[in-house]
Design a protein around this motif. Structure first.
Motif, PDB file in Angstrom:
ATOM      1  N   TYR A   1       0.831  -1.275  -0.046  1.00 42.13           N
ATOM      2  CA  TYR A   1      -0.073   0.025   0.340  1.00 42.13           C
ATOM      3  C   TYR A   1       0.940   1.198   0.150  1.00 42.13           C
ATOM      4  O   TYR A   1       0.760   2.274  -0.761  1.00 42.13           O
ATOM      5  N   ALA A   2       1.800   1.178   0.670  1.00 45.17           N
ATOM      6  CA  ALA A   2       2.685   2.516   0.908  1.00 45.17           C
ATOM      7  C   ALA A   2       3.669   2.500  -0.199  1.00 45.17           C
ATOM      8  O   ALA A   2       3.768   3.678  -0.844  1.00 45.17           O
ATOM      9  N   VAL A   3       4.293   1.512  -0.818  1.00 45.45           N
ATOM     10  CA  VAL A   3       5.303   1.530  -1.885  1.00 45.45           C
ATOM     11  C   VAL A   3       4.195   1.923  -3.033  1.00 45.45           C
ATOM     12  O   VAL A   3       4.720   2.793  -4.107  1.00 45.45           O
ATOM     13  N   GLY A   4       3.026   1.492  -3.250  1.00 42.18           N
ATOM     14  CA  GLY A   4       2.102   1.746  -4.433  1.00 42.18           C
ATOM     15  C   GLY A   4       1.581   3.308  -4.424  1.00 42.18           C
ATOM     16  O   GLY A   4       1.632   3.856  -5.295  1.00 42.18           O
ATOM     17  N   ALA A   5       1.371   3.805  -3.223  1.00 44.33           N
ATOM     18  CA  ALA A   5       1.065   5.284  -2.943  1.00 44.33           C
ATOM     19  C   ALA A   5       2.192   6.009  -3.544  1.00 44.33           C
ATOM     20  O   ALA A   5       1.756   6.961  -4.277  1.00 44.33           O
ATOM     21  N   VAL A   6       3.437   5.717  -3.330  1.00 48.31           N
ATOM     22  CA  VAL A   6       4.499   6.575  -3.744  1.00 48.31           C
ATOM     23  C   VAL A   6       4.698   6.369  -5.171  1.00 48.31           C
ATOM     24  O   VAL A   6       5.002   7.492  -5.941  1.00 48.31           O
TER      25      VAL A   6
ATOM     26  N   THR B   1       7.317  12.872  -3.757  1.00 45.74           N
ATOM     27  CA  THR B   1       7.302  11.680  -2.931  1.00 45.74           C
ATOM     28  C   THR B   1       8.346  11.216  -2.090  1.00 45.74           C
ATOM     29  O   THR B   1       9.472  11.693  -2.247  1.00 45.74           O
ATOM     30  N   ILE B   2       8.056  10.905  -0.820  1.00 48.59           N
ATOM     31  CA  ILE B   2       8.846  10.792   0.227  1.00 48.59           C
ATOM     32  C   ILE B   2       8.689   9.415   0.830  1.00 48.59           C
ATOM     33  O   ILE B   2       7.519   8.944   0.957  1.00 48.59           O
ATOM     34  N   GLY B   3       9.568   8.642   1.022  1.00 51.38           N
ATOM     35  CA  GLY B   3       9.377   7.278   1.377  1.00 51.38           C
ATOM     36  C   GLY B   3      10.049   7.050   3.026  1.00 51.38           C
ATOM     37  O   GLY B   3      11.216   7.447   2.984  1.00 51.38           O
ATOM     38  N   LEU B   4       9.378   6.882   3.876  1.00 48.47           N
ATOM     39  CA  LEU B   4       9.791   6.833   5.230  1.00 48.47           C
ATOM     40  C   LEU B   4       9.881   5.348   5.645  1.00 48.47           C
ATOM     41  O   LEU B   4       8.528   4.910   5.834  1.00 48.47           O
ATOM     42  N   ALA B   5      10.972   4.741   5.940  1.00 47.97           N
ATOM     43  CA  ALA B   5      11.001   3.587   6.286  1.00 47.97           C
ATOM     44  C   ALA B   5      12.066   2.951   7.638  1.00 47.97           C
ATOM     45  O   ALA B   5      12.523   4.176   7.763  1.00 47.97           O
ATOM     46  N   CYS B   6      11.996   1.982   8.073  1.00 44.02           N
ATOM     47  CA  CYS B   6      12.928   1.711   9.413  1.00 44.02           C
ATOM     48  C   CYS B   6      13.876   0.493   8.983  1.00 44.02           C
ATOM     49  O   CYS B   6      14.352   0.157   9.927  1.00 44.02           O
ATOM     50  N   ASN B   7      14.190   0.434   7.412  1.00 33.52           N
ATOM     51  CA  ASN B   7      15.230  -0.803   7.158  1.00 33.52           C
ATOM     52  C   ASN B   7      16.001   0.088   6.048  1.00 33.52           C
ATOM     53  O   ASN B   7      15.332   0.677   5.092  1.00 33.52           O
ATOM     54  N   ALA B   8      17.242  -0.511   6.140  1.00 39.95           N
ATOM     55  CA  ALA B   8      18.118   0.249   4.959  1.00 39.95           C
ATOM     56  C   ALA B   8      17.664  -0.845   3.638  1.00 39.95           C
ATOM     57  O   ALA B   8      17.394  -1.908   3.540  1.00 39.95           O
ATOM     58  N   GLY B   9      17.976   0.230   2.430  1.00 40.50           N
ATOM     59  CA  GLY B   9      17.677  -0.400   1.044  1.00 40.50           C
ATOM     60  C   GLY B   9      16.469  -0.788   0.705  1.00 40.50           C
ATOM     61  O   GLY B   9      15.939  -1.995   0.269  1.00 40.50           O
ATOM     62  N   SER B  10      15.575  -0.221   1.496  1.00 45.53           N
ATOM     63  CA  SER B  10      14.027  -0.318   1.130  1.00 45.53           C
ATOM     64  C   SER B  10      13.591  -0.028  -0.046  1.00 45.53           C
ATOM     65  O   SER B  10      14.028   0.728  -0.885  1.00 45.53           O
ATOM     66  N   ALA B  11      12.501  -0.949  -0.606  1.00 39.56           N
ATOM     67  CA  ALA B  11      11.725  -0.524  -1.706  1.00 39.56           C
ATOM     68  C   ALA B  11      11.151   0.790  -1.755  1.00 39.56           C
ATOM     69  O   ALA B  11      11.068   1.536  -2.702  1.00 39.56           O
ATOM     70  N   LEU B  12      10.523   1.285  -0.476  1.00 41.66           N
ATOM     71  CA  LEU B  12       9.774   2.366  -0.431  1.00 41.66           C
ATOM     72  C   LEU B  12      10.629   3.633  -0.511  1.00 41.66           C
ATOM     73  O   LEU B  12      10.198   4.399  -1.201  1.00 41.66           O
ATOM     74  N   ALA B  13      11.939   3.512  -0.040  1.00 42.54           N
ATOM     75  CA  ALA B  13      12.884   4.659  -0.088  1.00 42.54           C
ATOM     76  C   ALA B  13      13.189   4.684  -1.647  1.00 42.54           C
ATOM     77  O   ALA B  13      13.405   6.070  -2.083  1.00 42.54           O
ATOM     78  N   ALA B  14      13.481   3.889  -2.238  1.00 45.88           N
ATOM     79  CA  ALA B  14      13.945   3.628  -3.604  1.00 45.88           C
ATOM     80  C   ALA B  14      13.300   4.187  -4.518  1.00 45.88           C
ATOM     81  O   ALA B  14      13.433   4.862  -5.684  1.00 45.88           O
ATOM     82  N   ALA B  15      11.841   4.015  -4.232  1.00 47.52           N
ATOM     83  CA  ALA B  15      10.716   4.315  -5.124  1.00 47.52           C
ATOM     84  C   ALA B  15      10.455   5.924  -4.927  1.00 47.52           C
ATOM     85  O   ALA B  15       9.755   6.419  -6.022  1.00 47.52           O
TER      86      ALA B  15
END
Length: 315
Positions: free
Chosen positions: A157-162, A172-186
């Protein structure tokens, strides 16, 4: 048994995430005295601000980009599932009373809709299509900013939104709590706060949730500072919607101006209770309508309006 490969893939993904890591040294935590568990939990929580500090340059860059768009009339939209979504809704809901934001100026979207604030909505977090539909309903523009929030950094849901917001030209901003995340990359701006494995394995409402809350506090608060919603560290755009906030309004005017109670009451009465206008009226010695005009010309920035009033007085 078609779900087995997917289940195996998901387990493999979870095994690789810092937020899901198992800590053998805590395997006997349930046998410890309550005070010792509290000490352990408190020590874990103390790690979070340092993890946030490591990402301050990325956070600041994201805030400047959001503020630039919001100054043109854009919106700030949070999108997440579960705890992450609830934190976004919380932050958005606190902006109107604190900063007098317009309805819909800061929006919190949670996978599954309002019902998901209090109950789990099965499958909602796994749907990119649901994120697209929720954002479609907002009719995104390039002046809008969408913040995907997910502890794992992989929530569909979060990755799709971004991904969808970016395709519409929004920031777009991706806020995650793991390094190398798909969310931050998107996202245009990736923010990854890595505070380490949780006290209770995989319970990301703990350190991860705290980290997300701290970053969302920064995103909204500092953006509002940039937009002129404060005067120094005073909430001059506070909406006096109850007795406590009316008392706070009078106190803010007093702190900003040093005026007496009668002057403050008169200024608030002359400006329909608008704190920022009342401060300007007192500091620049102008009437209510003049204060309103000066603030409108200054896009709501009190310091700029004060400078304009003083320049006009000197002329």
């Amino acid at each position: 048994m078609t779900s087995a490969p997917h289940s195996h893939d998901l387990r493999t993904q979870l095994d690789s995430l810092t937020t899901e890591a198992f800590r053998p040294e805590l395997a006997g935590i349930d046998q410890l005295p309550t005070l010792e568990i509290a000490r352990l939990m408190n020590a874990e929580d103390a790690r979070v601000p340092g993890a946030v500090a490591a990402c301050l340059p990325q956070i600041a860059a994201a805030i400047d980009a959001v503020a630039e768009r919001m100054s043109r009339g854009g919106r700030l939209v949070y999108a997440g599932a579960g705890t992450a979504g609830r934190l976004g809704v919380l932050d958005a809901s606190e902006c109107p009373p604190t900063f007098n934001t317009r309805p819909g100026q800061v929006v919190g979207l949670i996978a599954g809709g309002p019902e998901a604030m209090v109950t789990s909505v099965e499958g909602a977090e796994d749907s990119r299509e649901l994120a697209r539909a929720d954002l479609d309903a907002l009719a995104l523009t390039p002046d809008d900013s969408v913040v995907g929030v997910s502890a794992s950094g992989r929530t569909p849901y979060a990755v799709g939104a971004v991904e969808y917001a970016r395709s519409r030209g929004a920031l777009t901003i991706g806020l995650a709590c793991n390094a190398g995340s798909a969310l931050a990359a998107a996202a245009d701006h990736g923010i990854e706060i890595v505070a380490g494995p949780e006290l209770i394995t995989g319970s990301t409402r703990l350190k991860s949730g705290t980290a997300q809350k701290l970053v969302l506090n920064m995103l909204s608060t500092i953006t509002m500072i940039r937009l002129g919603k404060t005067y120094g560290n005073l909430m001059v755009d506070v909406r006096a919607s109850n007795a406590k906030l009316r008392a706070r309004s009078r106190r803010i005017v007093a702190l900003a101006t040093g005026a007496g109670e009668e002057e403050i009451e008169a200024a608030l009465a002359a400006t329909d209770g608008e704190v920022k206008n009342a401060i300007l009226a007192l500091l620049a010695d102008v009437d209510g309508p003049t204060a309103a005009r000066l603030l409108e010309r200054s896009d709501g920035h009190l310091r700029a309006a004060l400078a304009a009033a003083h320049a006009s007085a000197e002329q």
